[in-house]
Design a protein around this motif. Structure first.
Motif, PDB file in Angstrom:
ATOM      1  N   THR A  44       0.833  -1.209   0.000  1.00 15.75           N
ATOM      2  CA  THR A  44       0.000   0.000   0.000  1.00 15.75           C
ATOM      3  C   THR A  44       0.865   1.255   0.000  1.00 15.75           C
ATOM      4  O   THR A  44       0.613   2.197  -0.771  1.00 15.75           O
ATOM      5  CB  THR A  44      -0.912   0.020   1.258  1.00 15.75           C
ATOM      6  OG1 THR A  44      -1.515  -1.243   1.384  1.00 15.75           O
ATOM      7  CG2 THR A  44      -1.985   1.076   1.157  1.00 15.75           C
ATOM      8  N   ARG A  45       1.877   1.266   0.854  1.00 18.71           N
ATOM      9  CA  ARG A  45       2.742   2.460   0.958  1.00 18.71           C
ATOM     10  C   ARG A  45       3.499   2.713  -0.343  1.00 18.71           C
ATOM     11  O   ARG A  45       3.650   3.860  -0.759  1.00 18.71           O
ATOM     12  CB  ARG A  45       3.745   2.294   2.111  1.00 18.71           C
ATOM     13  CG  ARG A  45       3.101   2.318   3.468  1.00 18.71           C
ATOM     14  CD  ARG A  45       2.708   3.723   3.844  1.00 18.71           C
ATOM     15  NE  ARG A  45       1.740   3.700   4.924  1.00 18.71           N
ATOM     16  CZ  ARG A  45       1.152   4.760   5.408  1.00 18.71           C
ATOM     17  NH1 ARG A  45       1.394   5.941   4.907  1.00 18.71           N
ATOM     18  NH2 ARG A  45       0.278   4.664   6.385  1.00 18.71           N
ATOM     19  N   SER A  46       3.964   1.632  -0.964  1.00 18.55           N
ATOM     20  CA  SER A  46       4.698   1.798  -2.223  1.00 18.55           C
ATOM     21  C   SER A  46       3.784   2.357  -3.313  1.00 18.55           C
ATOM     22  O   SER A  46       4.162   3.291  -4.025  1.00 18.55           O
ATOM     23  CB  SER A  46       5.267   0.455  -2.694  1.00 18.55           C
ATOM     24  OG  SER A  46       6.098  -0.081  -1.719  1.00 18.55           O
ATOM     25  N   LEU A  47       2.588   1.781  -3.411  1.00 17.79           N
ATOM     26  CA  LEU A  47       1.651   2.257  -4.433  1.00 17.79           C
ATOM     27  C   LEU A  47       1.240   3.708  -4.166  1.00 17.79           C
ATOM     28  O   LEU A  47       1.130   4.503  -5.101  1.00 17.79           O
ATOM     29  CB  LEU A  47       0.410   1.352  -4.496  1.00 17.79           C
ATOM     30  CG  LEU A  47       0.658  -0.079  -4.975  1.00 17.79           C
ATOM     31  CD1 LEU A  47      -0.604  -0.914  -4.861  1.00 17.79           C
ATOM     32  CD2 LEU A  47       1.155  -0.116  -6.417  1.00 17.79           C
ATOM     33  N   ASN A  48       1.038   4.038  -2.888  1.00 15.42           N
ATOM     34  CA  ASN A  48       0.685   5.430  -2.541  1.00 15.42           C
ATOM     35  C   ASN A  48       1.791   6.387  -2.940  1.00 15.42           C
ATOM     36  O   ASN A  48       1.531   7.461  -3.470  1.00 15.42           O
ATOM     37  CB  ASN A  48       0.444   5.561  -1.033  1.00 15.42           C
ATOM     38  CG  ASN A  48      -0.900   5.037  -0.620  1.00 15.42           C
ATOM     39  OD1 ASN A  48      -1.726   4.710  -1.471  1.00 15.42           O
ATOM     40  ND2 ASN A  48      -1.142   4.929   0.666  1.00 15.42           N
ATOM     41  N   LEU A  49       3.027   5.979  -2.678  1.00 11.06           N
ATOM     42  CA  LEU A  49       4.142   6.863  -3.022  1.00 11.06           C
ATOM     43  C   LEU A  49       4.235   7.053  -4.533  1.00 11.06           C
ATOM     44  O   LEU A  49       4.495   8.159  -5.008  1.00 11.06           O
ATOM     45  CB  LEU A  49       5.464   6.299  -2.492  1.00 11.06           C
ATOM     46  CG  LEU A  49       6.611   7.274  -2.693  1.00 11.06           C
ATOM     47  CD1 LEU A  49       7.320   7.547  -1.389  1.00 11.06           C
ATOM     48  CD2 LEU A  49       7.589   6.807  -3.736  1.00 11.06           C
ATOM     49  N   LEU A  50       3.991   5.982  -5.280  1.00 14.86           N
ATOM     50  CA  LEU A  50       4.060   6.104  -6.735  1.00 14.86           C
ATOM     51  C   LEU A  50       2.984   7.063  -7.260  1.00 14.86           C
ATOM     52  O   LEU A  50       3.229   7.839  -8.168  1.00 14.86           O
ATOM     53  CB  LEU A  50       3.910   4.729  -7.393  1.00 14.86           C
ATOM     54  CG  LEU A  50       5.096   3.780  -7.193  1.00 14.86           C
ATOM     55  CD1 LEU A  50       4.783   2.392  -7.725  1.00 14.86           C
ATOM     56  CD2 LEU A  50       6.353   4.309  -7.876  1.00 14.86           C
ATOM     57  N   LYS A  51       1.811   6.993  -6.628  1.00 15.60           N
ATOM     58  CA  LYS A  51       0.729   7.926  -7.023  1.00 15.60           C
ATOM     59  C   LYS A  51       1.148   9.357  -6.692  1.00 15.60           C
ATOM     60  O   LYS A  51       0.969  10.273  -7.488  1.00 15.60           O
ATOM     61  CB  LYS A  51      -0.559   7.575  -6.263  1.00 15.60           C
ATOM     62  CG  LYS A  51      -1.339   6.454  -6.901  1.00 15.60           C
ATOM     63  CD  LYS A  51      -2.603   6.196  -6.092  1.00 15.60           C
ATOM     64  CE  LYS A  51      -3.073   4.773  -6.277  1.00 15.60           C
ATOM     65  NZ  LYS A  51      -3.966   4.341  -5.207  1.00 15.60           N
ATOM     66  N   LYS A  52       1.688   9.515  -5.485  1.00 18.99           N
ATOM     67  CA  LYS A  52       2.132  10.839  -5.035  1.00 18.99           C
ATOM     68  C   LYS A  52       3.227  11.379  -5.962  1.00 18.99           C
ATOM     69  O   LYS A  52       3.247  12.550  -6.311  1.00 18.99           O
ATOM     70  CB  LYS A  52       2.696  10.714  -3.610  1.00 18.99           C
ATOM     71  CG  LYS A  52       2.059  11.649  -2.605  1.00 18.99           C
ATOM     72  CD  LYS A  52       2.354  11.206  -1.185  1.00 18.99           C
ATOM     73  CE  LYS A  52       3.753  11.477  -0.738  1.00 18.99           C
ATOM     74  NZ  LYS A  52       4.001  11.055   0.666  1.00 18.99           N
ATOM     75  N   ARG A  53       4.114  10.465  -6.352  1.00 17.05           N
ATOM     76  CA  ARG A  53       5.238  10.869  -7.207  1.00 17.05           C
ATOM     77  C   ARG A  53       4.759  11.319  -8.579  1.00 17.05           C
ATOM     78  O   ARG A  53       5.309  12.258  -9.169  1.00 17.05           O
ATOM     79  CB  ARG A  53       6.212   9.707  -7.359  1.00 17.05           C
ATOM     80  CG  ARG A  53       7.550  10.145  -7.925  1.00 17.05           C
ATOM     81  CD  ARG A  53       8.567   9.050  -7.849  1.00 17.05           C
ATOM     82  NE  ARG A  53       8.271   7.980  -8.790  1.00 17.05           N
ATOM     83  CZ  ARG A  53       8.991   6.864  -8.878  1.00 17.05           C
ATOM     84  NH1 ARG A  53      10.011   6.675  -8.068  1.00 17.05           N
ATOM     85  NH2 ARG A  53       8.683   5.928  -9.741  1.00 17.05           N
ATOM     86  N   LYS A  54       3.718  10.672  -9.069  1.00 18.15           N
ATOM     87  CA  LYS A  54       3.144  11.041 -10.362  1.00 18.15           C
ATOM     88  C   LYS A  54       2.712  12.501 -10.331  1.00 18.15           C
ATOM     89  O   LYS A  54       2.994  13.283 -11.236  1.00 18.15           O
ATOM     90  CB  LYS A  54       1.934  10.152 -10.654  1.00 18.15           C
ATOM     91  CG  LYS A  54       1.993   9.471 -11.996  1.00 18.15           C
ATOM     92  CD  LYS A  54       0.768   8.626 -12.156  1.00 18.15           C
ATOM     93  CE  LYS A  54       0.927   7.684 -13.317  1.00 18.15           C
ATOM     94  NZ  LYS A  54      -0.218   6.797 -13.467  1.00 18.15           N
ATOM     95  N   VAL A  55       2.006  12.856  -9.236  1.00 20.37           N
ATOM     96  CA  VAL A  55       1.529  14.242  -9.078  1.00 20.37           C
ATOM     97  C   VAL A  55       2.725  15.178  -8.907  1.00 20.37           C
ATOM     98  O   VAL A  55       2.804  16.225  -9.540  1.00 20.37           O
ATOM     99  CB  VAL A  55       0.585  14.349  -7.841  1.00 20.37           C
ATOM    100  CG1 VAL A  55       0.089  15.772  -7.658  1.00 20.37           C
ATOM    101  CG2 VAL A  55      -0.574  13.384  -7.976  1.00 20.37           C
ATOM    102  N   ARG A  56       3.679  14.744  -8.042  1.00 15.46           N
ATOM    103  CA  ARG A  56       4.862  15.570  -7.762  1.00 15.46           C
ATOM    104  C   ARG A  56       5.660  15.826  -9.042  1.00 15.46           C
ATOM    105  O   ARG A  56       6.060  16.947  -9.323  1.00 15.46           O
ATOM    106  CB  ARG A  56       5.722  14.818  -6.747  1.00 15.46           C
ATOM    107  CG  ARG A  56       6.826  15.621  -6.102  1.00 15.46           C
ATOM    108  CD  ARG A  56       7.563  14.766  -5.103  1.00 15.46           C
ATOM    109  NE  ARG A  56       8.286  13.673  -5.763  1.00 15.46           N
ATOM    110  CZ  ARG A  56       8.757  12.613  -5.124  1.00 15.46           C
ATOM    111  NH1 ARG A  56       8.562  12.457  -3.839  1.00 15.46           N
ATOM    112  NH2 ARG A  56       9.400  11.662  -5.758  1.00 15.46           N
TER     113      ARG A  56
END
Lengths: 179, 196
Positions: free
Chosen positions: A79-91
């Motif tokens: 979950t944390r990895s997928l969340n970070l990837l989503k966050k990174r997309k926006v970032r």
């Protein structure tokens, strides 16, 4: 293995902080490398690793010993990895890194040759879709069965098999092209 | 690679039980299939490798760093809570304290239509009960006519009580400062008509 984990968890819940450290030391490499393969760089995987540890520390009281601790742990890592990837997309969308170059080059790989090798692996993994990458990592790196991956991700085994099939196809094609 | 699809399906566990057995049997005797299989398997294994000579100090310090991060987060949380508390207190002081000081913690009876309806529906004992406790209230009437009507409906004792409790003179001076002289005269004459 599971029993040993359960003992450490019970000790930690009884107030023994060093048991938590022991538990984390046991799994920290797996957490880091799963995150590293998912995110493709040290900075993000370090963030995921720290977040996973904080989550485990805060939520361990809600672990009911119904499944193996490793399964519970992997669901948090996933979950944390997928969340970070989503966050990174926006970032990345709003970032100027591409124009001015990335700010940090921090890594835990010291040897240049190994660094280059790992970069190639990371590059190949980053080219496949997130879901396929996740199954590939769970199967090959974490050595989990489809049934275990299914209980962690909540995806059916059939869908996991299909994702894994496409992941292997893409990865081997990419490697063949490079050679 | 002609065996490519079969090999990837085998590795993905997408072959049926019979197909899987057949594939494994063929793998033993077909050298070309075995070579292709080993080739794909080695590529897959390469990506799963983690032996890259890592700096172990990172892993050794991981638990320490995690605890530092937790402590930092706790401080930040406390700061956020303190900020929120200060903000709420500031709003409370800004909005409520002036009101309390102006009204001396008294309640307001708004003489609008609904209030009059409620008052008229009360029986005498209920009305007198309100009047007995009326020194806790101040009357803030929006509509002078409605107030006149209300006072007109009261019996002599109730008006006396009202005057005593409210110090009606002071009250009128304060509350009637915005009404016209004519309306004020009319109000006073109405009050005079009531035998006090």
């Amino acid at each position: 293995m599971t029993e040993e984990d359960n003992i450490l968890i019970r000790e930690f819940l009884d107030g023994n902080e060093s048991s938590f450290n022991k538990l984390i030391r046991k799994y920290q490499n797996q957490i880091y490398w799963h995150a590293r393969k998912m995110t493709g760089n040290h900075e993000d995987s370090d963030e995921v690793t720290q977040e996973v540890m904080i989550t485990i520390y805060n939520k361990l009281s809600s672990f009911h010993f119904e499944s193996a601790f490793s399964t519970w742990l992997y669901s948090i890592v996933s979950t944390r990895s997928l969340n970070l990837l989503k966050k990174r997309k926006v970032r990345d969308f709003f970032s100027f890194d591409d124009l001015f170059g990335k700010s940090t080059n921090e890594d835990i790989i010291r040897d240049y040759e190994n660094k280059e090798k790992l970069e190639k692996v990371e590059k190949a993994l980053q080219k496949i879709p997130t879901k396929q990458r996740e199954v590939f990592i769970f199967r090959n790196f974490d050595q989990l069965s489809y049934a275990e991956i299914s209980s962690i991700t909540g995806t059916s085994e059939g869908a996991l098999k299909a994702n894994y099939f496409h992941a292997i196809k893409k990865i081997t094609e990419m490697i063949d092209e490079e050679l | 690679m002609k065996n490519y699809d079969r090999i990837t399906k085998y590795l993905s566990d997408l072959l049926s039980k019979d197909e899987k057995l057949q594939f494994e049997e063929e793998l033993k005797i077909n050298s070309e299939l075995r070579r292709d299989f080993e080739n794909i398997q080695s590529q897959v294994k390469l990506l799963a490798e983690t032996n890259f000579g890592t700096d172990e100090t990172y892993f050794n310090n991981l638990t320490v760093n995690f605890r530092k991060k937790m402590a930092k987060r706790k401080t930040a949380k406390q700061f956020r809570l303190a900020s929120a508390f200060t903000f709420v207190t500031a709003i409370f002081l800004f909005y409520f304290i002036p009101q309390f000081s102006n009204e001396s913690f008294s309640e307001k009876i708004l003489f609008d239509n609904s209030e009059i309806e409620i008052l008229s529906s009360l029986n005498e004992s209920e009305k007198s009960n309100i009047l007995e406790n009326s020194n806790n209230f101040s009357i803030n009437f929006k509509n002078e006519d409605l107030m006149n009507d209300y006072i007109g409906e009261l019996d002599e004792n109730s008006v006396l009580q009202l005057v005593n409790n409210y110090k009606l003179e002071d009250y009128f001076l304060k509350e009637t400062k915005d009404i016209s002289d004519k309306d004020f005269d009319e109000l006073v004459s109405q009050l005079n008509n009531i035998k006090l």
